[in-house]
Design an enzyme around this catalytic site. Structure first.
Site, PDB file in Angstrom:
ATOM      1  N   GLY A 103      49.492 -23.133  -1.431  1.00  0.00           N
ATOM      2  CA  GLY A 103      50.434 -22.825  -0.127  1.00  0.00           C
ATOM      3  C   GLY A 103      51.273 -21.515  -0.771  1.00  0.00           C
ATOM      4  O   GLY A 103      51.684 -21.355  -1.572  1.00  0.00           O
ATOM      5  N   ASP A 113      49.119 -29.241  -8.765  1.00  0.00           N
ATOM      6  CA  ASP A 113      47.900 -29.852  -8.728  1.00  0.00           C
ATOM      7  C   ASP A 113      46.975 -28.193  -9.531  1.00  0.00           C
ATOM      8  O   ASP A 113      46.218 -28.472 -10.172  1.00  0.00           O
ATOM      9  CB  ASP A 113      47.275 -29.890  -7.363  1.00  0.00           C
ATOM     10  CG  ASP A 113      47.611 -31.228  -6.939  1.00  0.00           C
ATOM     11  OD1 ASP A 113      47.549 -32.213  -7.901  1.00  0.00           O
ATOM     12  OD2 ASP A 113      47.641 -31.431  -5.613  1.00  0.00           O
ATOM     13  N   LYS A 121      74.889 -30.596  24.101  1.00  0.00           N
ATOM     14  CA  LYS A 121      74.156 -31.794  24.745  1.00  0.00           C
ATOM     15  C   LYS A 121      72.843 -32.328  24.180  1.00  0.00           C
ATOM     16  O   LYS A 121      72.116 -33.125  24.836  1.00  0.00           O
ATOM     17  CB  LYS A 121      73.922 -31.243  26.231  1.00  0.00           C
ATOM     18  CG  LYS A 121      73.224 -30.157  26.057  1.00  0.00           C
ATOM     19  CD  LYS A 121      72.742 -29.786  27.583  1.00  0.00           C
ATOM     20  CE  LYS A 121      72.144 -28.304  27.627  1.00  0.00           C
ATOM     21  NZ  LYS A 121      71.986 -27.626  28.711  1.00  0.00           N
ATOM     22  N   ARG A 133      57.647 -19.725   4.224  1.00  0.00           N
ATOM     23  CA  ARG A 133      56.846 -19.421   3.182  1.00  0.00           C
ATOM     24  C   ARG A 133      56.419 -18.190   2.534  1.00  0.00           C
ATOM     25  O   ARG A 133      55.986 -17.927   1.670  1.00  0.00           O
ATOM     26  CB  ARG A 133      55.413 -20.233   3.300  1.00  0.00           C
ATOM     27  CG  ARG A 133      55.570 -21.709   3.581  1.00  0.00           C
ATOM     28  CD  ARG A 133      54.415 -22.702   3.094  1.00  0.00           C
ATOM     29  NE  ARG A 133      53.150 -22.067   3.771  1.00  0.00           N
ATOM     30  CZ  ARG A 133      51.857 -22.667   3.639  1.00  0.00           C
ATOM     31  NH1 ARG A 133      51.691 -23.866   2.873  1.00  0.00           N
ATOM     32  NH2 ARG A 133      50.744 -21.984   4.223  1.00  0.00           N
TER      33      ARG A 133
HETATM   34  P1  FBP Z   1      51.808 -25.968  -2.308  1.00  0.00           P
HETATM   35  O1  FBP Z   1      52.137 -27.162  -3.074  1.00  0.00           O
HETATM   36  O2  FBP Z   1      50.198 -25.382  -2.735  1.00  0.00           O
HETATM   37  O3  FBP Z   1      52.882 -24.781  -2.830  1.00  0.00           O
HETATM   38  O4  FBP Z   1      51.897 -26.063  -0.638  1.00  0.00           O
HETATM   39  C1  FBP Z   1      53.056 -26.576  -0.226  1.00  0.00           C
HETATM   40  C2  FBP Z   1      53.164 -26.674   1.317  1.00  0.00           C
HETATM   41  O5  FBP Z   1      53.640 -25.622   1.698  1.00  0.00           O
HETATM   42  C3  FBP Z   1      53.619 -28.076   1.807  1.00  0.00           C
HETATM   43  O6  FBP Z   1      55.012 -28.026   1.859  1.00  0.00           O
HETATM   44  C4  FBP Z   1      52.859 -28.389   2.961  1.00  0.00           C
HETATM   45  O7  FBP Z   1      52.899 -29.717   3.246  1.00  0.00           O
HETATM   46  C5  FBP Z   1      51.604 -27.832   2.776  1.00  0.00           C
HETATM   47  O8  FBP Z   1      51.729 -26.841   1.839  1.00  0.00           O
HETATM   48  C6  FBP Z   1      50.872 -27.188   3.909  1.00  0.00           C
HETATM   49  O9  FBP Z   1      49.526 -26.803   3.533  1.00  0.00           O
HETATM   50  P2  FBP Z   1      48.582 -25.834   4.355  1.00  0.00           P
HETATM   51  O10 FBP Z   1      49.123 -24.521   4.047  1.00  0.00           O
HETATM   52  O11 FBP Z   1      47.387 -25.876   3.915  1.00  0.00           O
HETATM   53  O12 FBP Z   1      48.832 -26.073   5.771  1.00  0.00           O
END
Ligand code: FBP
Length: 547
Positions: free
Chosen positions: A77, A172, A238, A423
């Site tokens: 991500g 990972d 509200k 992100r």
């Molecule tokens: P990484 O662990 O690879 O940095 O990704 C984190 C993340 O942003 C999580 O917070 C989220 O659950 C996931 O990636 C979402 O994955 P995708 O971008 O494949 O939808």
């Protein structure tokens, strides 16, 4: 590319480097290391990269470095600052020897296997300095784990004369970087592999890695919008806003945002698990806060929910674990079943207790749990609408309490999910500096001939000048865990510690925040201005480092 005024001004920002990295460096080696757990098993799996010492860079004498080509991969991500890791790496290798070349593999680890790459020249790098995103070369989630992938990768590394590869990724991806480092070392291929700690989730950290990059900017981005919502909420009085926050497993993002904005409720998954709370316990807790505020005339509030919550509710965790094992062994059979019949199929295959829980889940949540996994086998919690699930259950409970005369008030909910918008935000000064230093440090690790190390920059609550740059053997962070039904060596995920300073600070104030409207409005990230506005690290880091 048309650039915004901020982008143009920001391009000129020169990230700050630790003092020791400003000139020539030398390596200071520490004591040999051990893995955090399962030492014998990890040692046996990593005979060439286990037990290496911690490394610190200190000022040294200038020496000549033979030319060396380097490869870089963005994995997983997106996280703000990735481009600065690459620009720090680029500047570092060019300083070692201007003839050094940097190649970027396209769209993640898959680019290495499929031989898709570009040379990153200074023109390209300059376009991306201090910008958010991973678009310079793209990212991907291909898991590098098979020998044939390592060999395919080696083919292109050999062809391009690449002697060192930097993998920028989360737990990972860095686990895989270590496996790759071990493989190339065992084969004597002469290719070093270095990792860099990335993830907005903030769960790749330990004594030597104080934080993963991107956490700072992502949390500040979310805290800005939550603050705006809280002001809106306190103006109209509200709505109850149910806000799910990204962070696949750990609740660091939710906790940091809570510390920044002081919401009425914030659920911490790790606490839910430790207290063995059921979904109904969580719902009752939220409903009680809503009812108490209603009794005081306040029919509004904010609830922060970590996206990984569902996996931490013990009953759900056991269901997910059984599903993971089952699908790892029966995935093909499952995939051949008609989509409309898959739910029934799963119900018929699970143990009675888990089958009953699975059957009781709303269709969308059940489907998510069994169907869509990422390539690492993780449940895609971002796609599960926990915020709606909880608010609906709270509404039902409040309706029942109303009947019983235990609740007087109006409950209207709004739902939000903040994840992707944080992100790729333009990195905060902290992330811009931290990432640049991580990339630069990676180049120094390569020059020192190291492999199987993660780039480490510490002392990060002090001014950047005083940061400590070095390397940590990745094997040091590993333990054995069950993945896809098998025991595997993996980097231990850092969850929220309930005896840690950030959680304790939150727990000490949450009752007040629940009753009173004690909202804080952090406002947007500032890139120019006084240091107390622009350069503050996260509250998490400040509290952790204050110990
Ligand atoms: P990484 O662990 O690879 O940095 O990704 C984190 C993340 O942003 C999580 O917070 C989220 O659950 C996931 O990636 C979402 O994955 P995708 O971008 O494949 O939808």
């Amino acid at each position: 590319m048309t650039k915004s005024a901020l982008q143009i001004a920001r391009a000129a920002y020169q990230p700050k480097l630790p003092k020791a990295l400003k000139g020539a460096v030398k390596v200071q080696e520490g004591e040999p290391t051990q893995s955090v757990a399962d030492q014998e098993a990890i040692k046996a799996l990593f005979p060439n990269t286990y037990g290496m010492p911690l490394i610190k860079f200190v000022e040294g004498e200038a020496t000549e470095h033979a030319p060396m080509n380097v490869g870089v991969i963005l994995s997983g991500g997106q996280a703000p600052g990735g481009h600065n890791v690459i620009s720090g790496l680029f500047d570092g290798i060019k300083k070692l020897n201007p003839a050094n070349k940097l190649y970027g593999f396209i769209l993640g680890p898959g680019g290495l296997v499929d031989h898709k790459y570009i040379e990153l020249t200074s023109d390209i790098i300059d376009e991306y300095r201090n910008t958010g995103g991973f678009d310079i070369i793209g990212s991907g989630r291909t898991k590098l784990e098979k020998e044939e992938q390592f060999e395919k990768g080696y083919e292109i590394l050999k062809e391009l004369g690449i002697k060192a590869l930097v993998i920028i990724g989360g737990d990972d991806s860095n686990t895989n970087a270590c496996v790759l480092a071990e493989y190339y070392a065992a084969k004597n291929y002469g290719v070093q592999v270095i990792g860099c700690p990335k993830t907005i989730d903030g769960d790749l950290k330990n004594d030597m890695i104080e934080t993963s990059f991107g956490f700072d900017t992502a949390c500040k981005t979310y805290a800005e919008v939550i603050g705006n919502i809280q002001r809106d909420c306190n103006s109209a009085r509200k709505y109850w806003h149910f806000i799910k926050l990204m962070g696949r497993s750990a609740s660091h993002i939710a906790l940091e945002c809570a510390l920044q904005v002081q919401p009425n409720v914030c659920i911490i998954s790790e606490e839910v698990e430790a207290k063995n709370m059921s979904l109904d316990d969580v719902v009752t807790y939220i409903a009680q806060v809503v009812a108490d505020r209603a009794a005081a005339g306040n029919n509004f509030g904010t609830v922060l929910i970590p996206e990984g919550l569902i996996e931490f509710i013990p009953a759900m965790k056991s269901l997910i674990a059984e599903l993971n094992d089952f699908l790892a062994h029966n995935g093909e059979e499952f995939n051949n079943i008609k989509r409309s019949k898959q739910r029934e199929y799963i119900i018929s295959k699970l143990s009675p207790a888990n089958s009953a829980i699975y059957a009781s889940l709303p269709e969308g949540v059940a489907r998510q749990l069994s169907l869509d996994r990422d390539p690492h086998g993780n449940v895609q919690v971002s796609l599960i609408e926990t915020e709606k699930l909880l608010s609906e259950m709270v509404a039902t409970k409040l309706a029942a309490w109303k009947e019983e005369g235990k609740y007087v008030g109006k409950f209207a909910a709004q739902h939000h999910f903040f994840g992707y918008e944080g992100r790729c935000a333009a990195p905060s000064n902290f992330d811009a500096d931290y990432c640049y230093a991580l990339g630069y440090t990676a180049s120094m690790l390569m020059a020192a001939g190291k492999t199987g190390y993660m780039s480490s920059v510490r002392n990060t609550t002090a001014p950047a000048e005083e940061w400590i740059a070095g390397g940590v053997p990745i094997t040091m962070m590993m333990n054995m865990e069950r993945r896809h039904g098998e025991m595997k060596p993996v980097i231990q995920k850092a969850l929220v510690k309930l005896d840690g300073a950030p959680f304790k600070a939150f727990a000490a104030q949450r009752e007040t925040w629940a009753k009173e409207t004690a909202y804080v409005y952090p406002g947007p990230i500032q890139y120019f201005g006084p240091t107390e506005v622009c350069d503050q690290p996260t509250k998490t880091l400040q509290l952790e480092q204050a110990k």
